[in-house]
Design an enzyme around this catalytic site. Structure first.
Site, PDB file in Angstrom:
ATOM      1  N   ASP A 175       0.013  17.798  19.635  1.00 47.55           N
ATOM      2  CA  ASP A 175       0.514  18.923  20.436  1.00 47.55           C
ATOM      3  C   ASP A 175       1.116  20.048  19.590  1.00 47.55           C
ATOM      4  O   ASP A 175       1.984  20.794  20.062  1.00 47.55           O
ATOM      5  CB  ASP A 175       1.557  18.435  21.450  1.00 47.55           C
ATOM      6  N   LYS A 204       3.284   4.442  -1.132  1.00 46.38           N
ATOM      7  CA  LYS A 204       3.452   5.389  -2.238  1.00 46.38           C
ATOM      8  C   LYS A 204       4.762   6.116  -1.990  1.00 46.38           C
ATOM      9  O   LYS A 204       4.823   7.055  -1.196  1.00 46.38           O
ATOM     10  CB  LYS A 204       2.312   6.403  -2.304  1.00 46.38           C
ATOM     11  N   HIS A 220       0.811  -1.212   0.000  1.00 45.64           N
ATOM     12  CA  HIS A 220       0.000   0.000   0.000  1.00 45.64           C
ATOM     13  C   HIS A 220       0.850   1.270   0.000  1.00 45.64           C
ATOM     14  O   HIS A 220       0.336   2.376   0.130  1.00 45.64           O
ATOM     15  CB  HIS A 220      -0.918  -0.020   1.235  1.00 45.64           C
ATOM     16  N   ASP A 243      17.138  10.655  -7.720  1.00 47.13           N
ATOM     17  CA  ASP A 243      18.565  10.996  -7.571  1.00 47.13           C
ATOM     18  C   ASP A 243      19.038  10.902  -6.122  1.00 47.13           C
ATOM     19  O   ASP A 243      20.024  11.534  -5.734  1.00 47.13           O
ATOM     20  CB  ASP A 243      18.844  12.407  -8.109  1.00 47.13           C
ATOM     21  N   LYS A 247      -4.425  11.008   5.136  1.00 48.24           N
ATOM     22  CA  LYS A 247      -4.076  10.263   6.346  1.00 48.24           C
ATOM     23  C   LYS A 247      -3.048  11.094   7.116  1.00 48.24           C
ATOM     24  O   LYS A 247      -1.857  11.085   6.796  1.00 48.24           O
ATOM     25  CB  LYS A 247      -3.463   8.896   6.010  1.00 48.24           C
TER      26      LYS A 247
END
Length: 480
Positions: free
Chosen positions: A406, A206, A204, A211, A401
């Site tokens: 804080d 990404k 899952h 470089d 996501k």
């Protein structure tokens, strides 16, 4: 008599299944229910799907680096002092310490593709790319065309995709890419017989590293829907990030881990048609042109890459979210499209509120995965009663996501707040230690709240009643 013997044998096997999974009772319960409703097929599914996957080898750090701990503990980073334990624990569990870098927050698909494609075009030596989904649509074709042209120009290009999420591209495009010099691999490919070990596990992640100096991570795959312009899908709200500096090495390390379990893709057989496809891939005019990249500020920060997978003895991303909730002193803001936590995390959310922490949870009003959305509803009332602020986002399709703690620590990446991400998928998150990044993500969170509505316990019970479908979806949540 033979029916009685068959029933007894089935009962013994189901009991053995439950005992084998005794350390994961919720998972065991889901499988037992599955086997009760589809007796023979359920056991076959368990034998095939519950087999352990190959272990990815990783060098785990012995401890956090003294430099990172010192920086997190300085007076200038006073808000981070109480969160040093997060860095220490993740170093132990995931194998990477916090390192220097800069981060640019990319709040949607258009800006992500603008920055990503521009960086890909400028690659001089290497490109490594890993995606759960690459669509065979204008955005996907543009992305693959760039990779093909860079490989033909002598750049080392490696592409890793998931066998189910990118099924169309795996079958139609990867052999062509391999034919022009792109090194392609597939994680858990769909092959005959289709019911194979690993079929229930997904890559899952990404990740893109260019470089060795610039990286990308977040929730955005490669496809037209992420631009917000795909008919029938509509506007799309997501979060991605561009990372530079030493912190990129953490992304590179996770890519190498997942690359080690991928299956090599061979070039397609030589033919006039194949050659024509390769020429089109190299010389075709891109069907999608992203807008000019917005030059958002690059924020200096300490960053730590956290990965997890079904081969790990500890569910690292789940532990990360747990620590965010238990270490927080003032606030926790959480955004997730799929919310199916376990008992530990719901208890951590309740205890955080009991300690005086303001916990805000933003989830989509209408989930694009119906069963997951039904299961999520069963958590809303108990969390709202405990004091968690629940916000339902209805303006766009929500896929971001993000967690902010804080106003000093941020987590963004590919992992959802659900049992599939915690137990079954290869996942990756980027932890960003610093107030500036947290401030920008908090501003985005507040902007999202303007397009959402807060729901009380009474509204949840009236608008989102928990019925048989919701309860059934929650029972099956460990297998979703």
């Amino acid at each position: 008599m033979w029916l009685l013997a068959l029933y007894a044998a089935h009962s013994v096997l189901v009991l053995a299944l439950a005992l084998r999974s005794v350390y994961r009772p919720t998972n065991a319960l889901a499988w037992v229910i599955c086997c009760m409703f589809i007796p023979v097929i359920g056991l076959i599914l368990y034998v095939v799907l519950a087999r352990p996957v190959s272990i990815r080898r990783a060098r785990l750090a012995d401890d956090s680096s003294e430099e990172s701990l010192a920086l997190l503990s300085t007076p200038a980073n006073s808000a981070l002092r109480g969160l040093v334990g997060v860095e220490q624990a993740m170093s132990k569990l995931s194998g990477g310490t916090a390192t220097h870098g800069t981060v640019r927050i990319l709040p949607n698909g258009e800006e992500t593709y603008a920055a990503l494609f521009e960086a890909l075009e400028s690659a001089a030596s290497s490109i490594t790319a890993e995606y759960y989904i690459i669509r065979n649509d204008p955005v996907g074709q543009t992305f693959l065309s760039i990779l093909a042209r860079k490989a033909a120009a002598g750049v080392s290009v490696r592409l890793l995709v998931d066998g189910i999420g990118s099924l169309g591209v795996v079958r139609s495009q990867l052999p062509k890419l391999a034919g022009v010099g792109v090194d392609c691999r597939v994680v858990f490919p769909l092959q005959f017989p289709w019911l194979r070990p690993g079929i229930n596990h997904r890559d899952h992640c990404k990740i893109v590293v260019i470089d060795g100096s610039i990286g990308y991570i977040g929730g955005i795959n490669i496809g037209l829907e992420y631009t917000g312009h795909k008919p029938g899908v509509g506007a799309w709200r997501d979060t991605h990030a561009q990372v530079t500096g030493q912190a990129v090495q953490g992304l590179a390390r996770v890519f190498e881990l997942n690359w080690s379990v991928g299956r090599q893709v061979s070039a397609g057989r030589s033919s006039n048609r194949t050659q024509a496809d390769r020429v089109q891939l190299l010389n075709g005019i891109p069907d999608y042109r992203p807008p000019t990249s917005r030059q958002a500020d690059a924020i200096p920060a300490l960053m730590q890459t956290v990965e997890s997978g079904p081969d790990r003895p500890v569910r690292t991303v789940q532990a990360l979210y747990f620590m965010c909730l238990t270490q927080a002193k003032r606030t926790v803001d959480m955004v997730t499209p799929y919310f199916v936590p376990d008992t530990d995390l719901t208890m951590a959310m309740k205890l955080a509120v009991a300690r005086g922490v303001r916990v805000r949870l933003l989830v989509p009003e209408h989930c694009d995965h119906r069963v997951v959305g039904l299961a999520a509803r069963t958590f809303f009332a108990e969390l709202a009663k405990a004091g968690v602020e629940l916000w339902l986002y209805g303006a766009q399709l929500l896929h971001a996501k993000v967690v902010v703690v804080d106003g000093a620590l941020s987590v963004l990446g590919a992992s959802n707040f659900d049992l599939r991400s915690f137990r079954l998928n290869y996942e990756v998150c980027q932890v960003v230690y610093g107030e500036a990044a947290a401030e920008e993500l908090t501003k985005q969170f507040e902007a999202d709240l303007a397009d959402a509505h807060h729901v009380s316990v009474e509204e949840i019970q009236a608008l989102l009643p928990v019925g048989i479908l919701e309860r059934g979806a929650r029972l099956l949540a460990p297998l979703l």
